[in-house]
Design a protein around this motif. Structure first.
Motif, short mmCIF file in Angstrom:
data_model
loop_
_atom_site.label_atom_id
_atom_site.label_comp_id
_atom_site.label_asym_id
_atom_site.label_seq_id
_atom_site.Cartn_x
_atom_site.Cartn_y
_atom_site.Cartn_z
N ARG A 80 -3.91 18.93 -18.24
CA ARG A 80 -4.88 19.90 -18.73
C ARG A 80 -4.58 20.29 -20.17
NH1 ARG A 80 -7.63 22.11 -14.39
NH2 ARG A 80 -6.73 21.67 -12.33
N GLY A 81 -5.64 20.65 -20.92
CA GLY A 81 -5.47 21.14 -22.28
C GLY A 81 -5.18 20.05 -23.29
N THR A 82 -5.02 20.44 -24.55
CA THR A 82 -4.78 19.48 -25.63
C THR A 82 -3.48 19.77 -26.36
OG1 THR A 82 -6.13 20.84 -27.12
CG2 THR A 82 -7.24 19.01 -25.98
N SER A 83 -2.58 20.51 -25.73
CA SER A 83 -1.28 20.80 -26.34
C SER A 83 -0.28 19.73 -25.93
CB SER A 83 -0.78 22.18 -25.88
OG SER A 83 0.59 22.34 -26.20
N MET A 117 -4.11 10.26 -26.59
CA MET A 117 -3.28 11.46 -26.59
C MET A 117 -2.11 11.32 -25.62
SD MET A 117 -4.21 15.46 -25.93
CE MET A 117 -2.92 16.68 -26.19
N GLY A 118 -2.34 10.58 -24.54
CA GLY A 118 -1.24 10.33 -23.61
C GLY A 118 -0.10 9.58 -24.28
N ALA A 119 -0.43 8.71 -25.25
CA ALA A 119 0.60 8.00 -26.01
C ALA A 119 1.36 8.97 -26.91
CB ALA A 119 -0.04 6.89 -26.84
N ARG A 120 0.66 9.98 -27.44
CA ARG A 120 1.34 11.01 -28.24
C ARG A 120 2.34 11.78 -27.39
NH1 ARG A 120 -2.21 15.21 -30.97
NH2 ARG A 120 -0.19 15.66 -31.96
N VAL A 121 1.93 12.14 -26.17
CA VAL A 121 2.83 12.88 -25.28
C VAL A 121 4.03 12.01 -24.92
CG1 VAL A 121 3.03 14.02 -23.04
CG2 VAL A 121 0.93 14.27 -24.37
N ALA A 122 3.77 10.75 -24.59
CA ALA A 122 4.87 9.84 -24.25
C ALA A 122 5.83 9.69 -25.43
CB ALA A 122 4.31 8.47 -23.85
N ALA A 123 5.30 9.56 -26.64
CA ALA A 123 6.14 9.42 -27.83
C ALA A 123 6.98 10.67 -28.05
CB ALA A 123 5.28 9.14 -29.06
#
Length: 294
Positions: A80-83, A117-123
């Protein structure tokens, strides 16, 4: 691949986190790179415009991971969200529960994968892990030590820039200093132009990295295009998985230089099985709902 939906009570989350858990179908071996003696769990994180169940080629990515030797499960939480920090906290909580719910308490190696964005979180998770491994005790762990070992990262359609402000370049990958990491990017992706992505890739300091460009692919890598484009995108994905799971420093038969249109040669004598559309049940038909109480 069999997929079921579960609900996890993740510490710190305001509501239960719904998760799709995909497990490989019984097989005698696919012939693809991956060591059955080294089981792994993949955490696959979706982008901002979809959830863990649909969009962003999530089913195709999960199937590709499940087809690899040693895959125990592919875990896809609905975020959830974009943080990015908030999503990273949720991801860590899901991984901690995955150990007790999927592996019977046993440790395993983990692969962090994400689209957009999932790649950003993983990174961000990988960068925190590498900082902790290097001795920064203040850094948060990507995978808690009691859960298992983080072995690699697969970053798909990483948005080098913000879609609304193309002058801003993302910085999460700059913190990746040790973990084996593969990037797959479409050359026509508006959020990953050559100029922006070249600089981003150069900032990644791990010596174990590879970049695969899909010619003409957009933010979906071309997976939703014509059959030829989809075939090319799938080949790049398979090559990235060879690198991430195979442990080799170079892709077979391909350079790994920035901007190179890399391609991995298929193993000799290996044929990829194809099933007819009528023989493939829909993901919805294969899901069964249950709850994991923590």
């Amino acid at each position: 691949m069999h997929t079921r939906e579960v609900a996890l009570c993740v510490q710190g989350a305001k509501a239960a986190v719904h998760v799709l858990v995909s497990t490989p179908a019984p097989t005698r071996g696919s012939g693809k790179v991956g060591n059955p003696q080294e089981p792994f769990v993949a955490l696959l994180l979706h982008g901002a415009g979809c959830d863990g169940a649909s969009g962003g080629n999530m089913d195709a990515y999960a199937a590709a991971l499940c087809a690899r030797g040693g895959c125990v499960a592919v875990v896809r939480p609905h975020m959830r969200g974009t943080s990015v920090p908030a999503r990273a906290r949720t991801a860590r909580g899901v991984l901690a529960l995955a150990r007790t719910k999927l592996l019977g308490g046993k440790r395993a190696r983990y692969v962090l994968a994400g689209h957009s964005m999932g790649a950003r979180v993983a990174a961000a998770l990988v960068a925190a892990h590498d900082a902790r491994t290097a001795g920064d005790d203040a850094a948060e762990e990507a995978v808690p030590q009691h859960v298992g070992e983080l072995s690699a990262a697969l970053l798909l359609s990483f948005p080098a820039t913000n879609g609304k402000d193309l002058s801003k370049v993302r910085t999460e990958p700059a913190g990746i200093t040790r973990t084996r990491t593969a990037f797959v990017r479409g050359t026509a992706d508006a959020m990953a132009s050559d100029a922006k992505f070249d600089g981003l890739y150069a900032s990644v300091r791990t010596p174990h990295k590879v970049r695969l460009d899909v010619p003409g692919g957009g933010h979906d890598l071309g997976m939703k295009g014509d059959p030829r484009a989809k075939c090319l995108a799938e080949a790049k994905l398979e090559a990235a998985l060879d690198f991430v799971l195979g442990g080799g420093e170079e892709l077979r038969g391909a350079p790994t230089a920035i901007g190179a249109a890399t391609h991995a040669a298929k193993p000799t004598g290996t044929k990829r099985a194809r099933s007819s559309p009528s023989a493939r049940p829909s993901v919805a038909a294969k899901r069964s709902k249950s709850k994991w109480d923590e």
